[in-house]
Scaffold this active site. Structure first.
Site, PDB file in Angstrom:
ATOM      1  N   THR A 237      76.831  13.110  38.875  1.00  0.00           N
ATOM      2  CA  THR A 237      76.217  12.554  40.077  1.00  0.00           C
ATOM      3  C   THR A 237      74.748  12.337  39.761  1.00  0.00           C
ATOM      4  OG1 THR A 237      77.752  13.782  41.476  1.00  0.00           O
ATOM      5  CG2 THR A 237      75.790  12.870  42.534  1.00  0.00           C
TER       6      THR A 237
ATOM      7  N   LYS B  59      79.328   8.319  45.912  1.00  0.00           N
ATOM      8  CA  LYS B  59      79.312   9.774  45.750  1.00  0.00           C
ATOM      9  C   LYS B  59      78.216  10.410  46.597  1.00  0.00           C
ATOM     10  CE  LYS B  59      79.954  13.952  44.289  1.00  0.00           C
ATOM     11  NZ  LYS B  59      79.820  14.391  42.894  1.00  0.00           N
TER      12      LYS B  59
ATOM     13  N   LYS C 206      70.168  19.027  43.820  1.00  0.00           N
ATOM     14  CA  LYS C 206      69.817  17.802  43.082  1.00  0.00           C
ATOM     15  C   LYS C 206      70.435  16.575  43.739  1.00  0.00           C
ATOM     16  CE  LYS C 206      72.498  16.681  39.967  1.00  0.00           C
ATOM     17  NZ  LYS C 206      73.746  15.876  39.804  1.00  0.00           N
TER      18      LYS C 206
END
Length: 351
Positions: free
Chosen positions: A150, A225, A293
């Site tokens: 990701t 995502k 993150k």
């Protein structure tokens, strides 16, 4: 002869010679100009993926990556090559027959298709784009690199541009489903990039993915995502807050969970993580630091698109607080600890 007439003659001559495709446009000054385009961007990918023949590489054998790579090996794909900064994490794959490589470049030199699943965007950049040791420095023309991390949509676009300029292909294909989905081969895969490359390598994605969706150009898999992570973030807050409320109200938590898991509040997060919370099992299926993150990337994209998602911002702050209290390496279900701290309580441990 005028500039416009010269431009027209050159265009006709080049087409007649069957040279590179051209774009013909008029500049702001009114002068006709010609620009050559690389044929690589317009070629279709035609690789046939075949068990026992397609040479595969895997970079990143962490909590999820090692299981995903194993599924590919179990389906017979290979020869299989592996690289990981901590090579002991790849030992299970080595025991199944994978060959260890010393760098991403060395690995890519052996492979038709390379998967990467690392931690952060800077890791992706180094592993794929580094000119001396990265995947694209070693991958042959026509090869495909598939990034499962990701990461930033803009980085996915940059990788696609560099790969295309070299006659290679890239896909951004982040996944969701956690360690359970990785172990069971039931992940959801969000794909962006070359459609022809996606169609060629889709059998490989099916090794570990139950639901595989193609979203369009490079970066679109990452956007999908991130939307998924935004949804999960608020879902995790709701799950933890519901547990805190039920506990403070004096409810039997086992009875409460058995009820809500059968009703409208049921979700993957509730099903997968509430049992771990009740056992005080905070082992990572997905690291808190990696989730922070992801949420940070999503917030940056929100700023770029000028949209306000307050639930996302709240979730990011709660998870940052969890990290500040030593939870970086815990699983995302450890969010319950932050909510417990805020409310001066601790849920009872259940067997």
């Amino acid at each position: 002869m005028g500039m416009q007439r010269i431009g027209g003659c050159l265009l006709q001559l080049t087409r007649a010679l069957g040279s590179l495709p051209l774009v013909h446009w008029r500049s702001s000054s009114g002068i006709n100009r010609l620009r050559f385009l690389s044929t690589q961007a317009t070629e279709s990918h035609t690789m046939e993926v075949i068990p026992g023949k397609t040479k595969m590489g895997w970079i990143g054998t962490g909590v999820m990556g090692v299981h995903m790579a194993r599924h590919c090996m179990d389906k017979g794909y290979g020869p299989f090559f592996v690289y990981n900064r901590t090579m002991q994490k790849a030992q299970a794959l080595v025991e199944k027959g994978a060959t260890v490589c010393k760098s991403p470049k060395e690995l890519a030199q052996h492979c038709d298709v390379v998967f990467t699943m690392v931690g952060y965007p800077h890791d992706v950049r180094q592993v794929i784009l580094d000119q001396s040791s990265g995947v694209l420095a070693g991958l042959k023309k026509g090869g495909v690199v598939i990034d499962l991390t990701t990461s930033e949509p803009s980085l996915a676009k940059e990788i696609a541009e560099v790969a295309s300029s070299q006659g290679k292909y890239s896909l951004d294909a982040p996944v969701t489903g956690g360690d359970v989905g990785a172990k069971n081969g039931t992940l959801v895969v969000f794909v962006g990039g070359s459609q022809s490359a996606y169609e060629s390598v889709s059998p490989l994605l099916s090794c570990f993915g139950k639901t595989i969706k193609y979203f369009g150009e490079a970066g679109s898999g990452q956007h999908a995502k991130l939307a998924n992570q935004i949804t999960i973030a608020s879902n995790m807050i709701g799950m933890c807050e519901g547990l805190i409320y039920a506990y403070k109200a004096g409810l039997n938590l086992e009875t409460y969970l058995s009820a809500v898991l059968s009703g409208g509040a049921a979700s993957f997060s509730l099903q997968a993580y509430s049992p771990r919370i009740m056992k005080r099992d905070m082992a990572p299926g997905f690291y808190v630091e990696h989730f922070v993150k992801d949420l940070g990337i999503a917030l940056a994209e929100c700023q770029r698109m000028r949209i306000s998602l307050p639930g996302l911002a709240l979730a990011q702050q709660l998870y940052v607080s969890l990290m500040a209290n030593g939870g970086a390496k815990k699983g995302t279900q450890a969010l319950i600890e932050t909510l417990e701290l805020l409310n001066g309580c601790q849920l009872p441990k259940m067997s």
